[in-house]
Design a protein around this motif. Structure first.
Motif, mmCIF file in Angstrom:
data_model
loop_
_atom_site.group_PDB
_atom_site.id
_atom_site.type_symbol
_atom_site.label_atom_id
_atom_site.label_comp_id
_atom_site.label_asym_id
_atom_site.label_seq_id
_atom_site.Cartn_x
_atom_site.Cartn_y
_atom_site.Cartn_z
ATOM 1 N N SER A 36 44.718 36.611 37.993
ATOM 2 C CA SER A 36 45.122 36.572 39.447
ATOM 3 C C SER A 36 46.016 37.870 39.671
ATOM 4 N N SER A 37 46.498 38.409 38.774
ATOM 5 C CA SER A 37 47.557 39.473 39.094
ATOM 6 C C SER A 37 46.886 40.863 39.116
ATOM 7 N N SER A 38 45.464 40.846 39.163
ATOM 8 C CA SER A 38 44.402 41.782 39.032
ATOM 9 C C SER A 38 43.747 41.732 40.627
ATOM 10 N N SER A 39 43.845 42.772 41.210
ATOM 11 C CA SER A 39 43.030 42.756 42.553
ATOM 12 C C SER A 39 41.679 42.948 42.338
ATOM 13 N N THR A 40 41.327 43.435 41.132
ATOM 14 C CA THR A 40 39.757 43.637 40.845
ATOM 15 C C THR A 40 39.251 42.037 40.604
ATOM 16 N N SER A 41 39.948 41.167 40.239
ATOM 17 C CA SER A 41 39.582 39.809 39.825
ATOM 18 C C SER A 41 39.840 39.101 40.940
ATOM 19 N N TYR A 42 40.962 38.936 41.739
ATOM 20 C CA TYR A 42 41.287 38.321 43.065
ATOM 21 C C TYR A 42 41.808 39.250 44.033
ATOM 22 N N SER A 43 41.240 39.321 45.108
ATOM 23 C CA SER A 43 41.948 40.072 46.385
ATOM 24 C C SER A 43 42.972 39.797 47.022
ATOM 25 N N GLY A 44 43.416 38.266 46.594
ATOM 26 C CA GLY A 44 44.683 37.702 47.737
ATOM 27 C C GLY A 44 44.146 37.041 48.427
ATOM 28 N N SER A 45 43.038 36.959 48.990
ATOM 29 C CA SER A 45 42.491 35.917 50.088
ATOM 30 C C SER A 45 40.982 35.420 49.701
ATOM 31 N N GLY A 46 40.678 34.580 50.149
ATOM 32 C CA GLY A 46 39.292 33.851 50.193
ATOM 33 C C GLY A 46 39.349 32.861 48.778
ATOM 34 N N SER A 47 38.136 32.403 48.674
ATOM 35 C CA SER A 47 37.976 31.292 47.659
ATOM 36 C C SER A 47 37.155 31.916 46.226
ATOM 37 N N THR A 48 36.713 33.118 46.242
ATOM 38 C CA THR A 48 36.185 33.653 45.182
ATOM 39 C C THR A 48 37.100 34.470 44.078
ATOM 40 N N ILE A 49 37.019 34.117 42.706
ATOM 41 C CA ILE A 49 37.674 35.021 41.924
ATOM 42 C C ILE A 49 36.687 35.368 40.760
ATOM 43 N N THR A 50 36.595 36.891 40.696
ATOM 44 C CA THR A 50 35.810 37.488 40.010
ATOM 45 C C THR A 50 36.172 37.576 38.395
ATOM 46 N N ASP A 51 34.969 37.232 37.627
ATOM 47 C CA ASP A 51 35.215 37.126 36.203
ATOM 48 C C ASP A 51 35.265 38.554 35.811
ATOM 49 N N LEU A 52 36.373 38.939 34.715
ATOM 50 C CA LEU A 52 36.663 40.374 34.277
ATOM 51 C C LEU A 52 35.866 40.326 33.171
ATOM 52 N N SER A 53 35.225 39.423 32.445
ATOM 53 C CA SER A 53 34.681 39.546 31.184
ATOM 54 C C SER A 53 33.154 40.077 31.437
ATOM 55 N N SER A 54 32.394 40.277 30.524
ATOM 56 C CA SER A 54 30.934 40.877 30.815
ATOM 57 C C SER A 54 30.041 39.933 31.245
ATOM 58 N N GLU A 55 30.617 38.732 31.270
ATOM 59 C CA GLU A 55 29.423 37.473 31.452
ATOM 60 C C GLU A 55 29.227 37.153 32.848
ATOM 61 N N SER A 56 30.005 37.850 33.663
ATOM 62 C CA SER A 56 29.834 37.496 35.243
ATOM 63 C C SER A 56 30.058 36.100 35.558
ATOM 64 N N ASN A 57 30.851 35.409 35.194
ATOM 65 C CA ASN A 57 30.997 33.868 35.551
ATOM 66 C C ASN A 57 32.040 33.874 36.535
ATOM 67 N N ASP A 58 31.906 34.538 37.903
ATOM 68 C CA ASP A 58 32.836 34.109 39.009
ATOM 69 C C ASP A 58 32.961 32.873 39.280
ATOM 70 N N GLY A 59 34.155 32.432 39.643
ATOM 71 C CA GLY A 59 34.620 31.262 40.284
ATOM 72 C C GLY A 59 34.775 30.939 41.734
ATOM 73 N N THR A 60 34.367 29.780 42.135
ATOM 74 C CA THR A 60 34.808 29.425 43.630
ATOM 75 C C THR A 60 35.765 28.486 43.529
ATOM 76 N N MET A 61 36.985 28.517 44.306
ATOM 77 C CA MET A 61 38.165 27.754 44.328
ATOM 78 C C MET A 61 37.942 26.795 45.367
ATOM 79 N N SER A 62 38.272 25.573 45.156
ATOM 80 C CA SER A 62 38.154 24.425 46.351
ATOM 81 C C SER A 62 39.490 23.593 46.377
ATOM 82 N N GLY A 63 39.835 22.916 47.112
ATOM 83 C CA GLY A 63 40.787 22.036 47.345
ATOM 84 C C GLY A 63 42.116 22.604 48.013
ATOM 85 N N SER A 64 41.987 23.915 48.462
ATOM 86 C CA SER A 64 43.211 24.766 49.129
ATOM 87 C C SER A 64 44.313 25.007 48.206
#
Length: 74
Positions: A36-64
């Motif tokens: 969460s401290s890397s803008s490559t993983s999370y831009s600071g807004s939105g509900s998607t967080i990008t997986d930085l491993s080579s597996e491409s398991n991006d996440g979608t956050m819910s529940g505010s």
């Protein structure tokens, strides 16, 4: 559990090797790696967080979750 705590938990439970380049954080063999401290993983807004491993398991956050500086509060 804060996102930083989850990230630490996930790293500690990986079968990968520790890299001294990142202060002993596991960087090899990860299934998922969110930073969460890397803008490559999370831009600071939105509900998607990008997986930085080579597996491409991006996440979608819910529940505010709230985001402040470099961490989430769920």
């Amino acid at each position: 559990m804060s996102f930083s705590s989850f990230s630490s938990f996930a790293s500690a439970h990986s079968a990968g090797k520790k890299s001294s380049a990142f202060g002993g954080i596991v960087t090899d063999g990860l299934i998922v790696y969110y930073d969460s401290s890397s803008s490559t993983s999370y831009s600071g807004s939105g509900s998607t967080i990008t997986d930085l491993s080579s597996e491409s398991n991006d996440g979608t956050m819910s529940g505010s979750p709230t985001f402040s500086t470099d961490r989430f509060t769920f």
